[in-house]
Write an enzyme that holds these catalytic residues in place. Structure first.
Site, PDB file in Angstrom:
ATOM      1  CG  ASP A 182       5.680  -3.621  -5.573  1.00  0.00           C
ATOM      2  OD1 ASP A 182       4.813  -4.065  -5.748  1.00  0.00           O
ATOM      3  OD2 ASP A 182       6.142  -3.478  -4.340  1.00  0.00           O
ATOM      4  CG  ASP A 241      -0.959   2.634   0.442  1.00  0.00           C
ATOM      5  OD1 ASP A 241      -1.197   1.399   0.221  1.00  0.00           O
ATOM      6  OD2 ASP A 241      -0.826   3.160  -0.605  1.00  0.00           O
TER       7      ASP A 241
END
Length: 240
Positions: A8, A129
């Site tokens: 990330d 998500d």
């Protein structure tokens, strides 16, 4: 089953968020390329990359770094975060990225996701998500009224071949994966399902493998040392 270690990116660094909270960020490395090489040396051939700035704000502030990862890591890379135009999709694919992940754009502009799937086929994935069964967008900062399963079924009808589903409540907290959710996705959809969020040990990986999932993303469990990558690869391959 594929193991996809996660990198990330935030301002050029490798970080992890706690339940998607940008105010609870841990920096693990200032050198993403070094991290990628370490992952490759352990035997992984795939990498899951997220541009957290792009996910939250739009745009591709880390695109130069992503291109270097694709060119120099020797791994197959999927990239998400801020992919909101065909120009960005093309830029990433031309850089050698295997899959480009649509997130917020797949929710707010379903026609765009459908068109990208029609034009680029398996090179397009969608990241869904989930927070308490609802779809979240904009780097997990907004929860929509969309329910997970109807939305995922629509994606499948629109030609999306790969689904990356994250249980936000599990992400980064090392509390185990949401096995019930992934079982439902695997049983009811014909897409390649990649699990993300909550893996805390090899048993989690084994459970996902036994459910027939295509892949699992490993983040904090790797960086904290809770899961050894070489062992995780062996479990995913059915060797242990």
């Amino acid at each position: 089953m594929k193991i996809l270690p996660a990198i990330d990116l935030y301002r050029g660094k490798v970080v992890r968020l706690y339940q998607g909270d940008y105010n609870q960020m841990t920096v693990y490395s200032k050198d993403p390329l070094a991290v990628a090489h370490t992952i490759a040396e352990a035997g992984a051939d795939s990498l899951h990359v997220v541009d957290l700035e792009g996910a939250r704000d739009g745009g591709t502030p880390n695109i130069g770094l992503v291109k270097r990862l694709a060119a120099e890591s020797g791994m197959k890379i999927e990239i998400g975060g801020g992919v909101r135009s065909e120009e960005v999709v093309v830029d990433y694919l031309q850089a050698g990225v295997l899959r480009v992940i649509l997130g917020t754009a797949a929710v707010t502009r379903p026609d765009f996701a459908r068109e990208m799937a029609q034009r680029y086929g398996a090179a397009i994935a969608v990241g869904v998500d989930v927070w308490n069964g609802q779809v979240a967008i904009k780097g997990w900062t907004e929860t929509t009224a969309l329910e997970m399963m109807p939305f995922c079924r629509q994606l499948e009808q629109d030609g999306i071949q790969t689904l990356i589903c994250t249980d936000i409540a599990k992400d980064g907290v090392m509390a185990g994966v949401n096995r019930e959710m992934y079982t439902k996705l695997q049983e009811e959809l014909g897409m390649k399902v990649i699990a993300s969020g909550g893996v805390s040990n090899l048993d989690d990986i084994r459970a996902l493998r036994d459910r027939g999932l295509y892949g699992v993303i490993l983040g904090k469990s790797l960086y904290s040392g809770a899961v050894d990558l070489r062992e995780a690869l062996e479990v995913a391959e059915g060797k242990r």
